[in-house]
Design an enzyme around this catalytic site. Structure first.
Site, short mmCIF file in Angstrom:
data_model
loop_
_atom_site.label_atom_id
_atom_site.label_comp_id
_atom_site.label_asym_id
_atom_site.label_seq_id
_atom_site.Cartn_x
_atom_site.Cartn_y
_atom_site.Cartn_z
CE LYS A 80 -4.01 1.83 2.63
NZ LYS A 80 -4.88 1.53 3.79
CB SER A 155 -8.09 3.35 2.73
OG SER A 155 -7.26 2.74 3.72
CB SER A 179 -8.44 0.54 5.71
OG SER A 179 -9.20 1.72 5.84
#
Length: 495
Positions: A80, A155, A179
């Site tokens: 990420k 996310s 997330s």
């Protein structure tokens, strides 16, 4: 025989370590798969093709010399865009960090490299991890591989989509209020949020420090358990990281759950039984409970009355912490600097141009809740409810070994469907925020598909630092449902 990109993490590492296949061949297969699917899903902000090939070649040289690179030897992974990697761009999906290059590597990433992993690229995310659909990224919208017209969740939408599409068998994201788990649910993969403090946060760009955690996303529970074993453990660079020794999370994974008590929360059952709950998700939930019972677990109802306030409490506490953590991004110390005639305008212009709408919204909410005259009414009251929730969850776990809920209230929703309705978007976290607030470990795993062929999922929460039992329960359910991951594309392009 499966293609190399289809192999599990365990099988990939086993073959590479046994020199049945080279790390270079595995990396080439992952890059070829990525080249095919990436134009459709846009999971990555950057693919490190040349660096990945060089890393794989180095691993092969070490293997030829008789060295064992580790339990993730040759396994391609995605990170990420809020995990630091020395010399690589780090933008957190935000314009304000455009051009910023990480000067050091996150502890979790260092451990992955020490275990032999090959980093394929940095994956897209909601800006500063604020979002539930991956639509608030400043750079691009990531699409769900199961249906390109739908969101992958957020996310950590980029890492989840990369695994679901077969680009990599393993990725790593951050989970603040869901997330990792929510995009795992929407993309039909396994996502783990460890106990707060189980994995070092050093090198993770902070959103809400009291709930942020790094965790893996994988196609199966065994691979997720292996990945967690690699990144977990004490870290002198993070004072909040637990000193507890790390278990081998695969050691008891296949023991089954006969005799375990699995809790269902009374308030969640009431929500699921309501007319407004998605019918397909409700059917999937009841089917999952049946599977757990058939595996030998005893289903026990437990009350957690304060759970109804979890989303409200989370969005007060998280926005307050975000307001404080994001104050450092001011156009002076990091990233983008706007044109201005004086210091005050520099701050205003840099933050106005650099931050997107969702980040600005949360900063303003947090700043308001912390302001004089409102602190006790909002932040103080939220902390009070949180303490009650923790007590109620602790009481529940005194009676059961794990607690289950749906991961998300619906399957993947359409791109643009909720982007103009922040409250509807926030309710995507209705089942994931309690574990985050209480610091509990939780895993999301796929349990089937709805009438449209979209993945459904279950969340299993464990006692603090009891990831082993939680993952054992997840594995037992995985065996029962016999989930077959199918990285296909429902619209233009094909798989």
């Amino acid at each position: 025989m499966s293609e190399l990109w289809e192999l599990s993490v365990e099988e990939t590492a086993r073959r590479v370590r046994a020199r049945e296949v080279s790390a270079a061949e595995v990396t080439a297969a992952a890059l070829a798969r990525t080249e095919k699917v990436e134009p459709l899903i846009a999971a990555y902000l950057e693919v490190y093709a040349e660096a990945a090939r060089e890393r794989a070649a180095d691993l092969d040289r070490r293997l030829a010399a008789g060295e064992d690179p580790g339990p993730l030897a040759g396994v391609p992974i995605a990170l990420k865009d809020n995990l630091s990697l020395t010399g690589a761009k780090l933008t957190c999906g935000s314009k304000i960090l455009s051009g910023y290059v990480a000067p050091y590597t996150a502890t979790a990433v260092e451990r992955l490299l020490a275990a032999g992993a090959v980093i394929l690229g940095r994956a897209n995310m909601d800006e500063f991890a604020m979002g539930s659909s991956c639509e608030s990224s400043a750079y691009q919208i990531t699409r769900n591989p199961w249906d390109l017209g739908r969101v992958p969740g957020g996310s950590s939408g980029g890492p989840a989509a990369a695994v679901a599409a077969g680009s990599v068998p393993l990725s790593f994201g951050s989970d603040t209020g869901g997330s990792i788990r929510q995009p795992a649910a929407l993309c039909g993969v396994v996502g783990v949020k460890p106990t707060w403090g189980r994995v070092s946060r050093y090198g993770l760009v902070a959103f809400a420090s009291s709930t942020d955690q790094i965790g893996p996303l994988a196609r199966g529970v065994r691979d997720a358990a292996l990945a967690l074993s690699v990144i977990a453990g004490p870290d002198a660079a993070d004072a909040t990281c637990s000193e507890r020794p790390v278990e081998d999370y695969r050691a008891r994974l296949e023991e089954g759950i006969a005799g375990l008590k699995i809790g269902v929360i009374r308030e969640v059952m009431r929500e699921i039984d309501s007319a407004g709950f998605d019918p397909a998700s409700a059917r999937g939930w009841r089917s999952s409970l049946d599977h757990l019972a058939r595996a030998g677990a005893e289903i026990v109802e437990v009350p957690v009355p304060s759970l109804d306030a979890a989303v409200a409490v989370y969005y007060v506490i998280a926005t307050c912490e975000a307001s404080a953590n994001l104050a450092r991004f001011d156009g002076v110390r990091y990233g983008r600097r706007a044109a201005a005639d004086n210091l005050a305008d520099l701050y205003v212009n840099s933050r106005s141009e650099g931050f997107g709408a969702e980040v600005k919204r949360r900063i303003m909410l947090g700043t308001f809740a912390l302001s004089s005259g409102y602190y006790e009414a909002y932040y103080g009251r939220a902390r009070g409810v949180l303490e009650r929730m923790r007590h109620e969850l602790g009481t529940a776990f005194a009676k059961v070994d794990a607690v289950v809920t749906p991961t998300a209230p619906t399957a993947a929703f359409g791109i643009g469907e909720k982007v103009d309705d922040p409250l509807a978007m926030y309710l995507s976290d209705i089942f994931t925020t309690p574990a985050s607030l209480a610091g509990l470990p939780a895993v999301s795993l796929p349990t089937g598909v709805d009438d449209r062929g979209l993945p459904l999922s279950l969340q299993i929460m464990g006692r603090p630092f009891d990831e082993a039992t939680m993952l054992r329960a997840a594995r037992a359910l995985e065996v029962q449902v016999a989930w077959q991951h199918a990285p296909t594309f429902r619209t233009a392009g094909g798989g």
